[in-house]
Design an enzyme around this catalytic site. Sequence first.
Site, PDB file in Angstrom:
ATOM      1  N   GLY A 161       0.863  -1.256  -0.383  1.00 53.19           N
ATOM      2  CA  GLY A 161       0.024   0.480  -0.248  1.00 53.19           C
ATOM      3  C   GLY A 161       0.614   0.976  -0.076  1.00 53.19           C
ATOM      4  N   PRO A 165       6.795   7.383  -5.246  1.00 49.29           N
ATOM      5  CG  PRO A 165       7.614   9.092  -4.337  1.00 49.29           C
ATOM      6  CD  PRO A 165       7.275   7.954  -4.026  1.00 49.29           C
ATOM      7  CB  ALA A 166       5.512   7.040 -10.762  1.00 47.11           C
ATOM      8  N   GLY A 202      11.427   9.656 -10.657  1.00 49.05           N
ATOM      9  CA  GLY A 202      12.193  10.423  -9.986  1.00 49.05           C
ATOM     10  C   GLY A 202      14.196  10.943 -10.823  1.00 49.05           C
ATOM     11  CG  LEU A 203      18.026  13.395 -10.571  1.00 49.34           C
ATOM     12  CD1 LEU A 203      17.847  13.791 -12.037  1.00 49.34           C
ATOM     13  CD2 LEU A 203      18.862  14.009  -9.443  1.00 49.34           C
ATOM     14  N   GLY A 204      17.709   9.956 -12.070  1.00 48.44           N
ATOM     15  CA  GLY A 204      18.647   8.646 -12.171  1.00 48.44           C
ATOM     16  C   GLY A 204      20.251   9.788 -11.869  1.00 48.44           C
ATOM     17  CG  ASP A 261      17.710   4.888  -9.011  1.00 45.69           C
ATOM     18  OD1 ASP A 261      17.026   3.611  -8.215  1.00 45.69           O
ATOM     19  OD2 ASP A 261      18.656   4.692 -10.113  1.00 45.69           O
ATOM     20  CE1 TYR A 305      24.697   3.200 -11.291  1.00 48.99           C
ATOM     21  CE2 TYR A 305      23.319   4.890  -9.833  1.00 48.99           C
ATOM     22  CZ  TYR A 305      23.535   3.579 -11.294  1.00 48.99           C
ATOM     23  OH  TYR A 305      22.123   2.986 -11.551  1.00 48.99           O
ATOM     24  CE  LYS A 337      19.457   0.863  -8.848  1.00 46.98           C
ATOM     25  NZ  LYS A 337      20.284   2.424  -9.239  1.00 46.98           N
ATOM     26  CG  HIS A 340      23.181  -2.603  -9.449  1.00 46.96           C
ATOM     27  ND1 HIS A 340      24.061  -1.241  -8.757  1.00 46.96           N
ATOM     28  CD2 HIS A 340      22.507  -2.086 -10.009  1.00 46.96           C
ATOM     29  CE1 HIS A 340      23.604  -0.314  -9.476  1.00 46.96           C
ATOM     30  NE2 HIS A 340      23.064  -1.062 -10.855  1.00 46.96           N
TER      31      HIS A 340
END
Length: 321
Positions: A13, A17-18, A20-22, A47, A52, A81, A114
Amino acid sequence: MLRRMKTLTLQDGTAFPAFGLGTWKPQGDDVYRAVRAALACGYRHVDCAAIYGNEDVIGRALTDAFAAGDVQRDDVWITSKLWNTEHAPERVRPAIEKTLRELRLDRLDLYLVHWPVPLRPGILRPEKPEDFVDPAEQTLDSTWAAMIPLRDAGLTRQIGVSNFSPAKLERVSEATGVAPAVNQVEMHPYLAQHELLAAASAMGTVLTAYSPLGTPDSGEMFGRTDPFKLLDDEVVAGVGATHDASPAQVLIAWALQRGTAVIPKSTNEGRIRENLAAAELELTTDDMTALAALDRGFRYIDGGFWCPEGSPHTTASLWDE
Ligand code: A2P
């Protein structure tokens, strides 16, 4: 004025948020400024990933954004990740703890496995068979089982995976009785992933689309010459022209309209805003039909870098195709 940010509902539930910033690739000031600009203009999802190599800078950007009152911690969704070298169950908790220290957070919103590819600690880019951990010995099931207590301990609100095929999603779910909340995969009109989308939604797993713009900045890094460039596609541009929208905005709207999350990356403030504005774009049924015809099962990130000679993986075994 933007409409309220679109959310997707996870299995328990929770509103995810659909948009986002990569943050894959940019480092230092570039990623600092991108995160600050994104949060200041309305992004509510960032994200990240340990591999990274920029989580410490993002941590500074988040701390400064919270202090400046751009956004409050509880109003922004932070994903990170688990890297491939940390799949052994005893390495999983230390890995999230390191990420939390670097991001300067006491919990994540989402933590993902990942890649379904265990590597020996210390290996960055595998070149020989010994760089891999035998996937029959270090199973995905045991790594996934080690993610569950992170959620129970409050280190992350949700757990999920990335680059998992339908078969691998089903396998870890059946082994543990816990389905990943999210599977983050490459997805765009050239790789629409209908089968994966159907399998995931049957299991209550939401998909996040990475490289939604066709990852134009990673070709050189992987020695790749792309035969198809999404941002130059005439059909995508044609759909955009009817809405006074850019190709990137069409690609982002396409992902949102299919009920997936999407994480385009940019370090340019104008494009950061342009991409957010795509959440306002409503594509018509005809637009979606035209874009559906572009599907060609084409991966920019095909995982070939996990398949040097003697690797236990092939691109066929990776994607179960
Ligand atoms: P830049 O950071 O200079 O904006 P993907 O999310 O598929 O990996 O794509 C990221 C790449 O797309 C980056 O090179 C980024 O460059 C570029 N990009 C991001 N937003 C846009 C946009 N609205 N129009 C064109 N290119 C974009």
